[in-house]
Design an enzyme around this catalytic site. Structure first.
Site, PDB file in Angstrom:
ATOM      1  N   ILE A   1       0.893  -1.161   0.000  1.00  0.00           N
ATOM      2  CA  ILE A   1       0.000   0.000   0.000  1.00  0.00           C
ATOM      3  C   ILE A   1       0.928   1.206   0.000  1.00  0.00           C
ATOM      4  CG2 ILE A   1      -0.303  -0.130   2.501  1.00  0.00           C
ATOM      5  CD1 ILE A   1      -3.033   1.300   2.076  1.00  0.00           C
ATOM      6  N   ALA A   2       0.714   2.090  -0.951  1.00  0.00           N
ATOM      7  CA  ALA A   2       1.580   3.256  -1.061  1.00  0.00           C
ATOM      8  C   ALA A   2       0.790   4.456  -1.563  1.00  0.00           C
ATOM      9  CB  ALA A   2       2.742   2.978  -2.013  1.00  0.00           C
TER      10      ALA A   2
ATOM     11  N   GLU B   1       2.099  -7.329   7.415  1.00  0.00           N
ATOM     12  CA  GLU B   1       3.204  -6.963   8.296  1.00  0.00           C
ATOM     13  C   GLU B   1       3.461  -5.478   8.120  1.00  0.00           C
ATOM     14  OE1 GLU B   1       3.819  -9.587   6.077  1.00  0.00           O
ATOM     15  OE2 GLU B   1       3.828 -11.295   7.429  1.00  0.00           O
TER      16      GLU B   1
ATOM     17  N   ASN C   1       6.228   2.710  11.799  1.00  0.00           N
ATOM     18  CA  ASN C   1       5.299   3.333  10.844  1.00  0.00           C
ATOM     19  C   ASN C   1       3.944   3.569  11.530  1.00  0.00           C
ATOM     20  OD1 ASN C   1       3.837   4.223   8.664  1.00  0.00           O
ATOM     21  ND2 ASN C   1       4.578   2.630   7.275  1.00  0.00           N
TER      22      ASN C   1
ATOM     23  N   TYR D   1      -4.453   0.920   9.631  1.00  0.00           N
ATOM     24  CA  TYR D   1      -4.894  -0.470   9.705  1.00  0.00           C
ATOM     25  C   TYR D   1      -5.821  -0.701  10.896  1.00  0.00           C
ATOM     26  CZ  TYR D   1      -0.985  -0.882   6.442  1.00  0.00           C
ATOM     27  OH  TYR D   1      -0.118  -0.707   5.394  1.00  0.00           O
TER      28      TYR D   1
END
Length: 147
Positions: free
Chosen positions: A71-72, A105, A110, A117
């Site tokens: 995911i970016a 993970e 972060n 999440y």
């Protein structure tokens, strides 16, 4: 922000790899993403703004479980809710494929990703010691078993 979402295509591989290189210490290559478009287990979505890919997210689906691979968000668009939107689109896409649980993970450092999440119901259930090869950082293992 008027972002549109769609499925990843092989034509996107170069753009995705360039964004990946901006976002990760150990980026996947153009060829890696090109292969993902042919991987039956892979489910990827991209977000476009004015014809430019500004976000993407992908997972591998096996039976009723998805493992998030990527995911970016383009750095200049972070903090504007785009991560929430693209992750939500990924969850919609994997649920169509019958997914009932999702795992990933994430680096403990972060914090922004962890909060994202958690907002989708994922919870930390363990650690993988020394998971990240670039600096030896552990990984938090997160799960949501009730999508």
């Amino acid at each position: 922000m008027n972002v549109t979402f769609r499925k990843l295509t092989s034509d996107d591989a170069e753009s995705i790899a360039a964004l990946e290189a901006k976002c990760f210490a150990m980026p996947w290559s153009r060829e890696d993403f090109w292969r993902e478009t042919r991987n039956e287990l892979a489910e990827y979505v991209v977000g476009e703004l004015d014809g430019k890919i500004v976000a993407y997210a992908g997972a591998w689906v096996s039976f009723n479980q998805a493992e998030v691979m990527h995911i970016a968000v383009e750095p200049e668009f972070r903090g504007q809710g785009l991560g929430t939107l693209i992750f939500g689109e990924l969850i919609k896409a994997v649920k169509i494929r019958g997914v009932a649980s999702i795992t990933l993970e994430v680096r403990p450092s972060n914090i922004a990703a962890i909060k994202l999440y958690e907002n989708f119901g994922l919870k930390s259930v363990g650690r993988r010691k020394g998971y990240y090869l670039d600096n030896g950082e552990d990984a938090l293992i997160m799960w949501n078993t009730r999508l």
